[in-house]
Design a protein around this motif. Structure first.
Motif, PDB file in Angstrom:
ATOM      1  N   GLY A  68       0.833  -1.444   0.132  1.00  0.00           N
ATOM      2  CA  GLY A  68       0.072   0.180   0.144  1.00  0.00           C
ATOM      3  C   GLY A  68       0.940   1.192   0.211  1.00  0.00           C
ATOM      4  O   GLY A  68       0.643   2.459  -0.288  1.00  0.00           O
ATOM      5  N   ILE A 104      10.030  -8.451   7.582  1.00  0.00           N
ATOM      6  CA  ILE A 104       9.447  -8.990   8.595  1.00  0.00           C
ATOM      7  C   ILE A 104       8.534 -10.082   8.097  1.00  0.00           C
ATOM      8  O   ILE A 104       7.692  -9.940   7.368  1.00  0.00           O
ATOM      9  N   SER A 158      -1.681  -6.081   4.431  1.00  0.00           N
ATOM     10  CA  SER A 158      -2.864  -6.800   4.362  1.00  0.00           C
ATOM     11  C   SER A 158      -3.244  -7.758   5.581  1.00  0.00           C
ATOM     12  O   SER A 158      -4.197  -7.934   5.901  1.00  0.00           O
ATOM     13  N   ALA A 209      -1.178 -11.140   5.663  1.00  0.00           N
ATOM     14  CA  ALA A 209      -1.117 -12.554   5.207  1.00  0.00           C
ATOM     15  C   ALA A 209      -0.487 -13.253   6.309  1.00  0.00           C
ATOM     16  O   ALA A 209       0.553 -12.590   7.048  1.00  0.00           O
TER      17      ALA A 209
HETATM   18  P1  FAD Z   1      -1.004  -7.007   0.008  1.00  0.00           P
HETATM   19  O1  FAD Z   1      -1.436  -8.292   0.440  1.00  0.00           O
HETATM   20  O2  FAD Z   1      -1.013  -6.686  -1.408  1.00  0.00           O
HETATM   21  O3  FAD Z   1      -1.632  -5.688   0.874  1.00  0.00           O
HETATM   22  C1  FAD Z   1      -1.490  -4.559   0.521  1.00  0.00           C
HETATM   23  C2  FAD Z   1      -2.493  -3.810   1.535  1.00  0.00           C
HETATM   24  O4  FAD Z   1      -2.409  -2.338   1.447  1.00  0.00           O
HETATM   25  C3  FAD Z   1      -4.033  -3.980   1.076  1.00  0.00           C
HETATM   26  O5  FAD Z   1      -4.729  -4.511   2.302  1.00  0.00           O
HETATM   27  C4  FAD Z   1      -4.455  -2.768   0.733  1.00  0.00           C
HETATM   28  O6  FAD Z   1      -5.933  -2.403   1.285  1.00  0.00           O
HETATM   29  C5  FAD Z   1      -3.741  -1.804   1.404  1.00  0.00           C
HETATM   30  N1  FAD Z   1      -3.573  -0.511   0.898  1.00  0.00           N
HETATM   31  C6  FAD Z   1      -3.306  -0.275  -0.583  1.00  0.00           C
HETATM   32  N2  FAD Z   1      -3.102   1.149  -0.609  1.00  0.00           N
HETATM   33  C7  FAD Z   1      -3.286   1.457   0.599  1.00  0.00           C
HETATM   34  C8  FAD Z   1      -3.036   3.020   1.248  1.00  0.00           C
HETATM   35  N3  FAD Z   1      -2.911   3.949   0.080  1.00  0.00           N
HETATM   36  N4  FAD Z   1      -3.456   3.194   2.463  1.00  0.00           N
HETATM   37  C9  FAD Z   1      -3.672   2.174   3.168  1.00  0.00           C
HETATM   38  N5  FAD Z   1      -3.611   0.879   2.815  1.00  0.00           N
HETATM   39  C10 FAD Z   1      -3.575   0.605   1.483  1.00  0.00           C
HETATM   40  N6  FAD Z   1       5.297 -11.456   3.415  1.00  0.00           N
HETATM   41  C11 FAD Z   1       5.940 -10.904   4.455  1.00  0.00           C
HETATM   42  O7  FAD Z   1       5.456  -9.728   4.630  1.00  0.00           O
HETATM   43  N7  FAD Z   1       6.854 -11.589   5.052  1.00  0.00           N
HETATM   44  C12 FAD Z   1       7.629 -12.503   4.692  1.00  0.00           C
HETATM   45  O8  FAD Z   1       8.596 -12.838   5.351  1.00  0.00           O
HETATM   46  C13 FAD Z   1       7.104 -13.370   3.955  1.00  0.00           C
HETATM   47  N8  FAD Z   1       7.395 -14.752   3.615  1.00  0.00           N
HETATM   48  C14 FAD Z   1       6.759 -15.638   2.504  1.00  0.00           C
HETATM   49  C15 FAD Z   1       7.396 -16.779   2.369  1.00  0.00           C
HETATM   50  C16 FAD Z   1       6.490 -17.735   1.460  1.00  0.00           C
HETATM   51  C17 FAD Z   1       7.357 -18.922   1.473  1.00  0.00           C
HETATM   52  C18 FAD Z   1       5.341 -17.098   0.931  1.00  0.00           C
HETATM   53  C19 FAD Z   1       4.689 -17.931  -0.190  1.00  0.00           C
HETATM   54  C20 FAD Z   1       4.854 -15.959   1.212  1.00  0.00           C
HETATM   55  C21 FAD Z   1       5.556 -14.822   1.888  1.00  0.00           C
HETATM   56  N9  FAD Z   1       5.357 -13.699   1.935  1.00  0.00           N
HETATM   57  C22 FAD Z   1       5.639 -12.868   3.092  1.00  0.00           C
HETATM   58  C23 FAD Z   1       4.108 -13.061   1.233  1.00  0.00           C
HETATM   59  C24 FAD Z   1       3.033 -13.142   1.789  1.00  0.00           C
HETATM   60  O9  FAD Z   1       2.231 -14.181   1.422  1.00  0.00           O
HETATM   61  C25 FAD Z   1       1.957 -11.723   1.252  1.00  0.00           C
HETATM   62  O10 FAD Z   1       2.237 -11.841  -0.182  1.00  0.00           O
HETATM   63  C26 FAD Z   1       2.797 -10.327   1.651  1.00  0.00           C
HETATM   64  O11 FAD Z   1       2.888 -10.474   3.003  1.00  0.00           O
HETATM   65  C27 FAD Z   1       1.917  -9.415   1.295  1.00  0.00           C
HETATM   66  O12 FAD Z   1       2.334  -8.079   1.454  1.00  0.00           O
HETATM   67  P2  FAD Z   1       1.313  -6.811   1.831  1.00  0.00           P
HETATM   68  O13 FAD Z   1       0.478  -7.076   2.992  1.00  0.00           O
HETATM   69  O14 FAD Z   1       2.559  -5.560   1.708  1.00  0.00           O
HETATM   70  O15 FAD Z   1       0.629  -6.699   0.295  1.00  0.00           O
END
Ligand code: FAD
Length: 339
Positions: A230, A269, A287, A289
């Motif tokens: 985001g 993290i 989000s 996850a």
């Molecule tokens: P998104 O899930 O895309 O969420 C973005 C959020 O931002 C949404 O909720 C949206 O509503 C909000 N948003 C958008 N624009 C704005 C705005 N202007 N103001 C306020 N809110 C807004 N992830 C990790 O974080 N750490 C790990 O160590 C990690 N290890 C992983 C290991 C494996 C094996 C796998 C498969 C995945 C791993 N992931 C990890 C990835 C994880 O599954 C998610 O894809 C990731 O955490 C999503 O990141 P996010 O929440 O930033 O993005």
């Protein structure tokens, strides 16, 4: 070790007590040592047994002395010039010999790069299994050792029991467990000079090159302002830096900004990043996850700022602020500066 020796059936009653392997660097105890002691004490209490700490190094008397004030029953200090710098071979030999002589029922290592390197070798050497990267340890009512770790790409948490292996061994993620507090009474220290020669060390360390990049500690800070997809771009993180500055905290991130090159991996993290437990965690545009929550759900107080009220983190947070982070954060900074 021959296969016959590895496969021989062990008498489980020979194995008693809990042992943690302390980690030190240049004679300074690392935080994981105190986290493991705290956890080890709980496990020892629940199994009505003792806690032993084992530490390896050379002329690290001060670190050993410090460890003795955290409530362990005994500290085993292996002191040798060949343990001055970490080597897989020397550490594996010393800890394997220790386990074969002392026969602890449970052995816990930190899942640091060193622990991850030699714990599996020790497990193979003493003919047991290893549950790697645990985030929770416990003893159930049947006195079984429960080892919980992320499984299936972090989509679920698996609790593993090793009924037939002794010792039961685990590595634990740094930063997940609470640290032990010092006490007035000191533990018995047993100093041992192990039998080690240059021939024991097959893989030699030629040079240690220090990472000169500026390191930000996420595990030793009380406030983390963390950004996710985001935030939208690298420049957006300067707004998070500003909020972190006024609060006296540091900036972290979910995996998306790291993968997108907006911020360095040292700030990630979660399951494949660091595990943190600050007093305050502010998740901005994240989000929630499971792979991210694994790394920060133990924070004392979580604030989520998200446009989407249905984002999973909004349910997990102690305070959920629905809104655009680019509107909410400047207002927060303004409020804090006024106070
Ligand atoms: P998104 O899930 O895309 O969420 C973005 C959020 O931002 C949404 O909720 C949206 O509503 C909000 N948003 C958008 N624009 C704005 C705005 N202007 N103001 C306020 N809110 C807004 N992830 C990790 O974080 N750490 C790990 O160590 C990690 N290890 C992983 C290991 C494996 C094996 C796998 C498969 C995945 C791993 N992931 C990890 C990835 C994880 O599954 C998610 O894809 C990731 O955490 C999503 O990141 P996010 O929440 O930033 O993005």
């Amino acid at each position: 070790m021959s296969n016959a020796k590895v496969n021989q059936i062990k008498d489980m009653t020979d194995y008693q007590g809990v042992c943690i392997v302390a980690h030190q660097e240049k004679g300074v105890n690392l935080p994981i040592s105190f986290e493991l002691i705290n956890e080890g004490k709980k496990l020892a209490e629940k199994t009505a047994s003792h806690l032993h700490v084992v530490i390896l190094g050379h002329t690290i008397n001060e670190a050993v002395e410090e460890l003795s004030y955290y409530g362990a029953d005994k500290i085993y200090y292996y002191d040798h010039p060949l343990l001055d710098t970490y080597t897989t071979d020397a550490y594996t030999k010393v800890i394997s010999t220790f386990i074969q002589n002392i026969k602890p029922e449970i052995v816990i290592f930190g899942a640091s790069s060193i622990g991850r390197d030699f714990a599996p070798r020790v497990a193979a050497r003493v003919g047991t299994g290893l549950v790697a990267d645990c985030t929770r340890l416990d003893i159930n009512e049947d006195c079984k050792f429960l080892q919980t770790r992320p499984a299936f790409g972090g989509n679920l948490m698996a609790t593993i029991i090793c009924p037939n292996d002794r010792p039961q061994m685990a590595t634990v993620r740094p930063g997940v467990m609470e640290k032990a507090e010092p006490i007035e009474e000191s533990s018995e220290i047993i100093k041992i000079v192990p039998e080690l020669t240059e021939e024991d060390i097959i893989a030699k360390t030629i040079e240690i090159i220090m990472d000169k990049t500026k390191k930000v500690s996420l595990t030793n800070t009380e406030i983390i302002v963390s950004g996710g997809r985001g935030v939208g771009n690298a420049e957006g993180f300067s707004l998070l830096e500003e909020l972190a500055d006024v609060l006296g905290g540091v900036v972290g991130a979910s995996r998306v900004p790291v993968d997108s090159g907006w911020i360095s991996h040292s700030r990630q993290i979660g399951q494949t990043g660091q595990t943190v437990r600050p007093k305050l965690y502010i998740a901005c545009g994240i989000s929630g996850a499971i792979q991210h929550m694994t790394g920060m759900s133990e924070s004392d107080y979580i604030i989520a700022i998200n446009k989407n009220p249905k984002a999973p983190i909004m349910k997990q947070a102690h305070l959920a602020i629905e809104g655009d982070l680019y509107k909410v954060i400047p207002e927060l900074i303004q409020e804090i500066k006024v106070k």
